[in-house]
Enzyme design. Structure first.
Site, PDB file in Angstrom:
ATOM      1  N   GLY A   1      -5.938   4.855   6.486  1.00 13.10           N
ATOM      2  CA  GLY A   1      -5.985   5.589   5.665  1.00 13.10           C
ATOM      3  C   GLY A   1      -7.430   5.430   4.255  1.00 13.10           C
ATOM      4  N   ALA A   2      -8.083   6.319   5.089  1.00 15.25           N
ATOM      5  CA  ALA A   2      -9.841   6.422   4.640  1.00 15.25           C
ATOM      6  C   ALA A   2      -9.536   7.575   3.883  1.00 15.25           C
ATOM      7  CB  ALA A   2     -10.384   6.201   5.776  1.00 15.25           C
ATOM      8  N   ASN A   3      -8.827   8.415   3.212  1.00 17.42           N
ATOM      9  CA  ASN A   3      -8.741   9.750   2.509  1.00 17.42           C
ATOM     10  C   ASN A   3      -8.582   9.453   1.414  1.00 17.42           C
ATOM     11  OD1 ASN A   3      -6.018   9.618   3.427  1.00 17.42           O
ATOM     12  ND2 ASN A   3      -5.027  10.478   1.891  1.00 17.42           N
TER      13      ASN A   3
ATOM     14  N   GLY B   1      -7.976   6.049  -2.609  1.00 18.62           N
ATOM     15  CA  GLY B   1      -7.514   5.395  -3.147  1.00 18.62           C
ATOM     16  C   GLY B   1      -9.116   3.576  -2.161  1.00 18.62           C
TER      17      GLY B   1
ATOM     18  N   TYR C   1       8.038  -5.115   0.768  1.00 14.74           N
ATOM     19  CA  TYR C   1       6.792  -5.175   0.495  1.00 14.74           C
ATOM     20  C   TYR C   1       5.839  -6.261   0.676  1.00 14.74           C
ATOM     21  CZ  TYR C   1       2.266  -3.906  -1.094  1.00 14.74           C
ATOM     22  OH  TYR C   1       0.663  -4.120  -1.063  1.00 14.74           O
TER      23      TYR C   1
END
Length: 304
Positions: free
Chosen positions: A21-23, A25, A175
């Protein structure tokens, strides 16, 4: 208490770090700092287009940054296996696996394998990816696995009879459950790594209350988050705990890191509080066994 910030990240030259999820935040902010410190950063993302744009943005601030895109869709265990194979075959070394990506409060959805999305993406995919890459990590002394949890883990209470939400679904409860699972995963992994004398260390982190794209399914939170972002952490500040867990030479195996101000909601990073349930050996063992069954991934570690 000073706490850990991006300014405390030591030189990372020669190290290779995989960030899921490095793209966007926290993952994007952590990747930018790690690249600036000299690391080779593998941006493991679902969208190649978004990953390429993130790479361009980082290189605008860090000219010459050593970055590469690795395809990864955490909602499909087939993609998790493909990602691990690519890293195993193409990268000479792997120093840190940073399990950052996740989803929060989506409507009821399922992964490619039929698992409730938050359970599948936030826990099962990270469990599988870690197990598949553990042999690679073990080749490098001082390597780390970082697992991202949340303050929401305090509300977790796993429904073992309905893990995939076939009977009921509360997006907030699921969650919280997944974030408790993250800490239980780290707890059990740490126990097994220590018992075998492994050179791999595992830590966990949480960002406090930070403004990121994770709020896209969160309804009223989308209204509140921009205001809260002026009081609590920006995405860059939220990544401080991630960076500490991944790079701090003084980080301790099996420790949980997070913001130190406003009851863990903001500020520089340090040791964070966690619930007794997140350190329950029986719960951790049960989750480990269930996760092995559901993912088909068995770690190269004997049961300790």
């Amino acid at each position: 208490m000073k706490g850990f910030t991006a300014n405390d990240v030591p030189a990372q030259g020669g190290r290779c770090i995989l960030v899921t999820g490095a793209n966007t935040g926290l993952g994007f902010e952590a990747s930018k700092v790690l690249a600036a410190r000299g690391a080779r950063v593998l941006l493991a993302c679902r969208s190649e287009d978004k990953a390429r744009r993130a790479i361009e943005r980082i290189r605008m601030e860090v000219p010459g940054a050593n970055l590469a895109f690795v395809p990864l869709d955490l909602a499909d265990l087939g993609s998790v296996h493909a990602c691990a194979r690519q890293v195993m075959e193409e990268e000479p070394r792997l120093d840190v696996l940073l399990n950052n990506a996740g989803v929060m409060f989506p409507p009821l959805e399922r992964t490619a394998q039929g698992h409730e999305l938050q359970f599948g993406v936030n826990h099962l995919a990270g469990f599988a990816l870690t197990g598949l890459l553990l042999a690679k990590l073990s080749e490098t002394a001082g390597s780390r696995v970082v697992i991202t949890s949340s303050l929401a883990h305090k509300g977790g209470d796993i429904d073992w009879d309905d893990l995939d939400a076939h009977r009921s679904y509360s997006r907030t409860k699921r969650y919280s459950d997944s974030k408790l699972m993250n800490l239980l995963h780290m707890f059990e992994l740490d126990r097994r790594l220590r018992a075998t004398g492994s050179a791999v260390m595992t830590t966990a982190c949480h960002p406090g209350f930070a403004k990121t794209d994770l709020d896209r399914h969160s309804g009223v939170f989308r209204i509140f988050f921009p205001l809260a972002g002026m009081i609590f952490n920006s995405a860059a500040q939220g990544a401080w705990a991630t960076l500490q867990a991944a790079t701090d030479p003084q980080a301790e195996p099996g420790q949980f890191y997070g913001p130190q101000r406003m009851w863990g909601a903001s500020g520089p990073s340090g040791i964070a509080r966690r619930t007794p349930a997140s350190q329950d050996r029986a719960l951790a063992r049960q989750l480990w066994e269930v996760s092995e069954q559901l993912t088909g991934v068995r770690y190269p570690l004997p049961e300790a």
